[in-house]
Design a protein around this motif. Structure first.
Motif, short mmCIF file in Angstrom:
data_model
loop_
_atom_site.label_atom_id
_atom_site.label_comp_id
_atom_site.label_asym_id
_atom_site.label_seq_id
_atom_site.Cartn_x
_atom_site.Cartn_y
_atom_site.Cartn_z
N GLU A 165 28.65 35.55 43.72
CA GLU A 165 29.58 35.32 42.61
C GLU A 165 30.29 36.61 42.27
O GLU A 165 29.65 37.60 41.91
N LYS A 166 31.60 36.59 42.39
CA LYS A 166 32.40 37.78 42.12
C LYS A 166 33.12 37.60 40.79
O LYS A 166 33.95 36.70 40.66
N PRO A 167 32.81 38.45 39.83
CA PRO A 167 33.50 38.34 38.54
C PRO A 167 34.94 38.82 38.68
O PRO A 167 35.21 39.84 39.31
N MET A 168 35.87 38.04 38.13
CA MET A 168 37.30 38.38 38.24
C MET A 168 37.91 38.31 36.85
O MET A 168 38.87 37.56 36.61
N GLY A 169 37.36 39.07 35.92
CA GLY A 169 37.89 39.00 34.56
C GLY A 169 37.45 37.69 33.92
O GLY A 169 36.24 37.46 33.78
N LYS A 170 38.39 36.82 33.60
CA LYS A 170 38.03 35.58 32.90
C LYS A 170 37.39 34.55 33.82
O LYS A 170 36.66 33.67 33.37
N ILE A 171 37.73 34.60 35.08
CA ILE A 171 37.11 33.65 36.00
C ILE A 171 36.14 34.38 36.93
O ILE A 171 36.00 35.60 36.86
N SER A 172 35.47 33.60 37.75
CA SER A 172 34.68 34.22 38.81
C SER A 172 34.80 33.36 40.05
O SER A 172 35.09 32.16 39.96
N ILE A 173 34.62 33.99 41.20
CA ILE A 173 34.68 33.25 42.46
C ILE A 173 33.27 33.06 42.95
O ILE A 173 32.50 34.04 43.04
N ARG A 174 32.92 31.84 43.30
CA ARG A 174 31.57 31.58 43.77
C ARG A 174 31.63 31.03 45.19
O ARG A 174 32.38 30.09 45.48
N LEU A 175 30.85 31.63 46.06
CA LEU A 175 30.76 31.18 47.45
C LEU A 175 29.29 30.94 47.81
O LEU A 175 28.43 31.70 47.38
#
Lengths: 551, 551
Positions: free
Chosen positions: A174-184
């Motif tokens: 899970e990569k935090p991207m400010g308000k969202i995050s990307i989950r793989l």
């Protein structure tokens, strides 16, 4: 289930591999296997002679062939082995490899440890077969082809067990991207490279073969063993044990096949050059080893020839040192890749706690010790063993013509049990440091060269030069001076040669203990691989990572 | 002291390497480095232009040379770099390597982490230099040559920190032998292999260079960086930062030297073929990469060309998929080694949750998405960046003549900031599955091939065939069916190609995250190495074990 059965063994082996303190799973003393075992082994061995070897679980042979001759009796063993077409071997390996490569590593480790337990049941059969193909003494045959080989195999299993489970099989990233995050979702898989071929040698047909075999197998690759046509029986027994254990536990025995051939129709090149073969392990001469290393598109592990040195600088007491060295050079008549060959001794002799010993006196003592050992009624024949083949015998017999001063001329030694044994005691030559043409070659067999040097610095310089140009697997050094030892270690290590200092008593430079000593460093021309460092395993598979967007 | 300072960072990186969950030491967003940083970086960069680059701590140059041209302005940068004789570089590397190779691994890790901190101070200078040599957008230049490259470098340091300390440096080994026991003192040393050369490329001059540099250095090897003559400045700034940090902390800066050359007198072959060079890292075209791999006696790590595939089978919603892919192919005009090139789409089209979409409609949507993106006033120019060199530009412009049906013809795109920017928007061609001659090559740059297949099985078969024959670094696949996904994964993994499934939104197949994604598997013709698996480190040093009889 087999994982559970052997989990403790595997855990101990993984721990031993890391800690490198003494560890052995298979006791090296024959008596540990029961009083009956030895006699039964002789019987089983004799029952194999003069017959086709039908214990393998491989079918479809195109013929039978066998050409082994006992170095002890000069009699043909009369065992013949099934011959298979290369295409047949490869298609069966590929088929069997499909499911094997997909098993969890832990399951493969369990199954492979079980095969070692099965080999153990044949230790004494293998010992007799080794003796009568390689010329090793019974004791060496037992230890090298039995417990020591199994320990080395377990070492490879354990290294693979660790390396192939290095990364989590799956995880969420899970990569935090400010308000969202990307989950793989990610998975990591060690994918086996493909079919392996392990090429055996005639002097250590099991010990030098099993590490590559088990390294291939633990990494998920099917393996084809191409033994030396003059030393098939020991590894044939081992392979049949492996295959039976595999079949009995529901695995396809074709993940480990024997590919015997004959001297007049060798299949090594055909096998190695086939595009489906991805991994090659090789033990043997440098010329063929260099050819193997040059093959494009293959991952290759070699042990080739080397020129091992002894550096004599100073000692506490000369007697035990000379005794130790005399044994090292005589053991199995110098047919060990770890045996010392070149003795570098300063022209001014060496210092001992009891005073100075001149060069000639050191040489004389070495000669006397070798003569005393080989003529010892209880020790001599057992130490020398027999010479595996005629080329080595000829080299030994002709050694006195190599040049330099003949200190000791090799000759016949009586073996009371086998009066036809192929034996030639060690030849010792003294040469000058300028005679590089004589001492820069591996003279496989019972040939010892004493090189007179200006001083220890000169000895180190020459030993280093030999290692970097012609390879070295061992170096024995004797010094009582810390600074000199540091220098020897630094210089020899810089050309990737390990040093054993001041060995006396029941430990010899020839010996490399599984789980502790790396066998061959892989860093000089003596070979590109090492039993068993990380590289010996990680080059046999490829990490592949997949990703999927998490919902 | 530097070890203590950075112990926490190193420990975190070692842990991240093993766990492979999200981790980053250097934030990827420029704003994390302060509001002033960007403007100061532009200034610093501009002060470098038109001058000799004197920030390196290397002396004895034989001349100065520089030939960089900005893909954005078409102006020469006018920066010249010192040129050194190969023999001079090698003797300085050898000299500096002596003490560096003997340092404890932990000390090297501390010193190297400190050099990364120093590089961080130049992130914005490097970003501008990257932009005006590679043609990357500012954001990509910043991320790829700055934080992402530093993270990859730290990943290599951490892997080395772990691997080189795998075995105890010294221990006592005791073998029980019945009534007696044998005791040996043993030491285990990771001996560096020798001088390393890292050959950079023109598109990712820092990101593709630092992993090999830091892998060499952590393993104790001195390293010489041979940049692409058209993209020197970014790595020159990084090397000068490394050298300054080394000097300031008492280390010889010559363990990391820059070896710039010029197009009319390239020194790559002279360097690589020199017998003192033992390690080579290479990023670039396959022809030269194959030459590097064929050099005897070298340990080689390559990243060469590959043909990356997209397999479209079925999707929930087509729009976000097409958008994601349009961005992937347009990003830096396809000049990423991870960019997709070959789109395999079944002739019957694909299923979505909202019904079936015919083949032509999928193609039309992809075309529309690419056109929409490249013409988007805010997004277009920044996504495409500029084309690094004339060969790529020519390939892009001529792509419409490759064969097949022209779906979209590439052409000029306006970059408002740089009206002379070398740009050509993507060309999309539709070809038949029989047109292997067209799609079996890497067409580096903005060229997309759509291959019409019989069905997804056919797509997988062709994508696999491309990977095994011509190499692949990535594969993007879209399917909503578990069985189909499993099949794609198994088939592509069997040719050592990782698969990214169903990516949409702010994550693209082009991206490989340090500490989690392996970059290149090393198992197919796209390259023999992988950032950063165990092999990337353990092949750079040799384990040597010494023994001494315990008194």
């Amino acid at each position: 289930m087999l994982v559970t059965k052997h989990q403790n063994t595997i855990n101990n082996a993984v721990k031993a591999n890391h800690e490198r303190t003494f560890y052995s799973q298979y006791p090296e003393h024959p008596k540990a296997y029961g009083e009956e075992a030895h006699a039964k082994g002789v019987q089983s061995y004799q029952q194999l002679l003069g017959k086709p070897f039908k214990q393998l679980l491989q079918t479809g042979e195109t013929g039978w062939s066998g050409e082994e001759v006992s170095p002890y009796t000069q009699e043909v063993l009369g065992v013949s082995y099934p011959i298979f077409a290369v295409s047949d071997l490869l298609s069966k390996a590929a088929e069997a490899g499909k499911s094997w490569g997909k098993l969890p590593v832990a399951e493969r480790a369990g199954a492979l440890t079980e095969t070692l337990e099965r080999i153990k049941d044949y230790f004494f059969d293998i010992a007799n077969a080794t003796m009568h193909t390689t010329g090793q003494s019974f004791m060496m045959s037992f230890q090298a082809s039995g417990p020591h080989a199994n320990d080395r195999a377990l070492e490879a299993i354990a290294t693979g067990y660790h390396e192939l489970q290095r990364y989590p099989p799956h995880l969420e990233w899970e990569k935090p991207m400010g308000k969202i995050s990307i989950r793989l979702y990610k998975t990591f898989k060690p994918i086996p490279k493909g079919i392996g071929v392990v090429i055996g040698c005639s002097t250590f047909p099991v010990w030098n073969t099993l590490p590559g075999v088990y390294a291939d197998l633990i990494a998920g690759n099917p393996v084809i063993i191409k033994p030396h046509p003059k030393a098939v029986l020991p590894i044939a027994i081992a392979v049949s044990a492996i295959q039976q254990a595999l079949r009995d536990n529901g695995y396809d025995p074709h993940i480990c096949q024997l590919a015997a051939d004959s001297s007049d129709h060798l299949i090594t090149k055909e096998l190695c050059e086939h595009p489906d073969v991805k991994l090659i392990d090789y033990t043997g001469g440098s010329a063929f080893g260099n050819y193997i290393e040059s093959l494009p598109g293959k991952t290759v592990f070699t042990e080739k020839a080397g020129v091992n040195s002894v550096i004599l600088d100073s000692v506490k007491e000369l007697g035990p040192v000379i005794e130790n060295l005399a044994f090292s050079v005589s053991l199995y008549s110098g047919q060990m890749c770890t045996a010392p060959q070149n003795f570098f001794i300063p022209e001014n002799g060496i210092n001992t706690a009891n005073g100075h010993v001149p060069f000639n006196e050191v040489v004389q003592q070495l000669k006397d010790a070798v003569v005393g050992l080989v003529n010892h009624p209880k020790m001599g024949a057992g130490t020398l063993g027999a010479i595996q083949n005629d080329q080595t015998l000829t080299r030994a017999k002709e050694a006195r013509h190599l040049g330099g001063k003949v200190i000791l001329e090799g000759g016949p030694v009586t073996n009371e049990e086998f009066n036809k044994a192929r034996i030639c005691s060690p030849t010792i030559l003294e040469v000058s440091s300028a005679d590089t043409a004589i001492y820069e070659k591996e003279l496989f067999g019972p040939v010892i060269l004493i090189i007179k040097t200006r001083d220890t610095d000169h000895s180190v310089q020459l030993a280093k030069q030999m290692a970097v140009k012609y390879g070295a697997i061992t170096c024995a050094a004797y010094s009582t001076d810390k600074q000199t030892k540091d220098k020897i270690e630094e210089e020899m290590n810089s050309v990737f040669t390990p040093v054993s200092f001041n060995l006396t008593g029941f430990i010899w430079v020839n010996q490399h203990a599984a789980f502790s000593d790396f066998h061959v460093t892989g860093g000089n021309p003596a070979g590109n691989a090492s039993f068993t460092n990380q590289e010996f395993i990680v080059k046999r598979f490829v990490w592949v990572g997949n990703r999927e967007l998490a919902e």
